[in-house]
Design a protein around this motif. Structure first.
Motif, mmCIF file in Angstrom:
data_model
loop_
_atom_site.group_PDB
_atom_site.id
_atom_site.type_symbol
_atom_site.label_atom_id
_atom_site.label_comp_id
_atom_site.label_asym_id
_atom_site.label_seq_id
_atom_site.Cartn_x
_atom_site.Cartn_y
_atom_site.Cartn_z
ATOM 1 N N LEU A 19 0.824 -1.208 0.000
ATOM 2 C CA LEU A 19 0.000 0.000 0.000
ATOM 3 C C LEU A 19 0.855 1.253 0.000
ATOM 4 C CD1 LEU A 19 -2.840 -1.035 2.477
ATOM 5 C CD2 LEU A 19 -2.945 -0.893 -0.020
ATOM 6 N N TYR A 20 1.978 1.195 0.685
ATOM 7 C CA TYR A 20 2.875 2.352 0.672
ATOM 8 C C TYR A 20 3.424 2.575 -0.731
ATOM 9 C CZ TYR A 20 6.684 5.521 1.360
ATOM 10 O OH TYR A 20 7.519 6.595 1.227
ATOM 11 N N ALA A 21 3.847 1.505 -1.385
ATOM 12 C CA ALA A 21 4.496 1.635 -2.693
ATOM 13 C C ALA A 21 3.509 1.949 -3.804
ATOM 14 C CB ALA A 21 5.255 0.347 -3.023
ATOM 15 N N ASN A 22 2.268 1.434 -3.706
ATOM 16 C CA ASN A 22 1.324 1.513 -4.823
ATOM 17 C C ASN A 22 0.116 2.391 -4.560
ATOM 18 O OD1 ASN A 22 2.432 -0.707 -6.763
ATOM 19 N ND2 ASN A 22 2.451 -1.650 -4.728
ATOM 20 N N GLY A 23 -0.041 2.876 -3.343
ATOM 21 C CA GLY A 23 -1.231 3.659 -3.037
ATOM 22 C C GLY A 23 -2.451 2.762 -2.904
ATOM 23 N N PHE A 24 -3.645 3.349 -3.136
ATOM 24 C CA PHE A 24 -4.875 2.582 -3.003
ATOM 25 C C PHE A 24 -4.809 1.304 -3.845
ATOM 26 C CE2 PHE A 24 -8.892 1.359 -4.932
ATOM 27 C CZ PHE A 24 -9.623 1.037 -3.796
ATOM 28 N N THR A 26 -7.042 -2.575 -4.563
ATOM 29 C CA THR A 26 -8.219 -3.393 -4.302
ATOM 30 C C THR A 26 -7.817 -4.638 -3.515
ATOM 31 O OG1 THR A 26 -7.986 -4.707 -6.314
ATOM 32 C CG2 THR A 26 -9.212 -2.637 -6.498
ATOM 33 N N ILE A 27 -8.799 -5.269 -2.935
ATOM 34 C CA ILE A 27 -8.536 -6.502 -2.195
ATOM 35 C C ILE A 27 -7.942 -7.559 -3.119
ATOM 36 C CG2 ILE A 27 -9.630 -8.389 -0.912
ATOM 37 C CD1 ILE A 27 -11.596 -6.328 0.202
ATOM 38 N N GLN A 28 -8.421 -7.609 -4.364
ATOM 39 C CA GLN A 28 -7.883 -8.578 -5.320
ATOM 40 C C GLN A 28 -6.412 -8.301 -5.622
ATOM 41 O OE1 GLN A 28 -9.687 -11.377 -6.893
ATOM 42 N NE2 GLN A 28 -7.483 -11.824 -7.010
ATOM 43 N N GLN A 29 -6.069 -7.029 -5.803
ATOM 44 C CA GLN A 29 -4.668 -6.667 -6.066
ATOM 45 C C GLN A 29 -3.772 -7.050 -4.901
ATOM 46 O OE1 GLN A 29 -5.413 -2.522 -6.886
ATOM 47 N NE2 GLN A 29 -5.149 -2.790 -9.097
ATOM 48 N N LEU A 30 -4.259 -6.831 -3.677
ATOM 49 C CA LEU A 30 -3.480 -7.212 -2.494
ATOM 50 C C LEU A 30 -3.322 -8.720 -2.412
ATOM 51 C CD1 LEU A 30 -5.034 -4.710 0.066
ATOM 52 C CD2 LEU A 30 -2.660 -4.720 -0.727
ATOM 53 N N ALA A 31 -4.402 -9.436 -2.685
ATOM 54 C CA ALA A 31 -4.337 -10.898 -2.634
ATOM 55 C C ALA A 31 -3.331 -11.430 -3.647
ATOM 56 C CB ALA A 31 -5.723 -11.489 -2.892
ATOM 57 N N ASP A 32 -3.357 -10.862 -4.865
ATOM 58 C CA ASP A 32 -2.403 -11.292 -5.891
ATOM 59 C C ASP A 32 -0.969 -10.963 -5.480
ATOM 60 O OD1 ASP A 32 -4.536 -12.144 -7.394
ATOM 61 O OD2 ASP A 32 -4.585 -10.364 -8.694
ATOM 62 N N GLY A 59 -13.866 -0.716 -1.615
ATOM 63 C CA GLY A 59 -13.507 -2.071 -2.022
ATOM 64 C C GLY A 59 -12.037 -2.391 -1.940
ATOM 65 N N GLY A 60 -11.279 -1.555 -1.241
ATOM 66 C CA GLY A 60 -9.848 -1.793 -1.100
ATOM 67 C C GLY A 60 -9.326 -1.094 0.135
ATOM 68 N N ALA A 61 -8.073 -0.640 0.061
ATOM 69 C CA ALA A 61 -7.461 -0.015 1.230
ATOM 70 C C ALA A 61 -6.331 0.902 0.794
ATOM 71 C CB ALA A 61 -6.932 -1.084 2.195
ATOM 72 N N GLN A 62 -5.942 1.783 1.716
ATOM 73 C CA GLN A 62 -4.796 2.661 1.506
ATOM 74 C C GLN A 62 -4.148 2.919 2.856
ATOM 75 O OE1 GLN A 62 -6.635 6.117 -0.227
ATOM 76 N NE2 GLN A 62 -7.196 6.994 1.767
#
Length: 264
Positions: A19-24, A26-32, A59-62
């Motif tokens: 999250l620090y490197a990529n910003g916001f 999605t949950i799917q992006q984090l899971a991947d 639908g995600g986080a930051q």
């Protein structure tokens, strides 16, 4: 493949780093990114949200703004880097040869240490920051003293009663101090009680006290109060709001506002 329970701290670190490197994200992006299931990521995000490290949105986080949970030193050092460098450049111009100074373990103060390494002056430097002290290895004209004490890994700093006892025997011409947060009541705060206590000792042992803090620190909160802002001279960047500029003026706080270059 399900994640083992013992892997939770590593997953939480991986989520924070992503999250620090990529910003916001999605949950799917984090899971991947971390190789975990959607359900596992949702549970981890709940933990990080309770800790105040992240915000759940859309639908995600930051990464949380004004979070009182410290990121790893190397990650925090990258935040608002152009502003920190501009602040450090102004602070460097305040140095006088053959004086005693104290550099705390903050990431903006770390940029001042880098400038001193590049353009050394004959100085006696005291610090409680391991990363700060490392900048001065094999640099001529510097007499460097690292405080002893308990290692605080989150900030690569030394704190505690031993460090405070050492400060009681020393007097500095200048202190350069960072801040975890500068609260709406115009006080400096830290996320760690031992660091807050040591910062108070630093302030009591210094003739001239400079707070190096980029504008993002103003209006945020952390847990442990260090001192009123009025006990320092402030060096910050041009992103400081008009409301804060007025408040500093009303408090009689001497403030230097610097312009930062384009973020690298």
């Amino acid at each position: 493949m399900s994640q083992a329970g013992g892997m939770k701290p590593e997953r939480l670190d991986a989520i924070r780093s992503h999250l620090y490197a990529n910003g916001f994200s999605t949950i799917q992006q984090l899971a991947d990114s971390i190789g975990a299931s959607l359900a596992t990521v949702r549970r981890d995000l709940q933990i990080l949200e309770r800790e105040g490290a992240i915000d759940r949105v859309h639908g995600g986080a930051q990464i949380a703004e004004g979070s009182s949970v410290e990121l790893a030193f190397q990650e925090r050092a990258k935040r608002n880097l152009s502003a920190k460098r501009a602040i450090a450049t102004t602070a460097y111009e305040l140095l006088s040869p053959r004086t005693a100074i104290f550099l705390d373990a903050g990431t903006t103060v770390f940029q001042l240490a880098r400038l001193i390494r590049i353009n050394p002056l004959p100085l006696r430097i005291f610090t409680n920051g391991l990363t700060v002290a490392q900048e001065f290895l094999n640099i001529p004209n510097l007499d460097v003293v690292l405080l002893g004490g308990q290692l605080r890994s989150e900030n690569a700093s030394l704190v505690g009663p031993q460090a405070e006892a050492m400060l009681e025997t020393i007097w500095f011409d200048q202190l350069f101090l960072g801040a975890s947060a500068i609260s709406p009541d115009a006080a400096i705060y830290s996320v760690d009680s031992a660091e807050a206590s040591l910062n108070r000792c630093m302030l009591s042992r210094s003739a001239h006290r400079f707070l190096l803090a980029d504008a993002s620190k103003f209006g945020t909160m952390a847990t442990y109060k260090v001192a009123p802002l009025a006990e320092t001279q402030v060096i910050t960047d041009a992103n400081l709001t008009a409301q804060w500029r007025n408040q500093l003026g009303e408090l009689g706080v001497k403030a230097t506002i610097v312009s930062a270059g384009v973020e690298a």
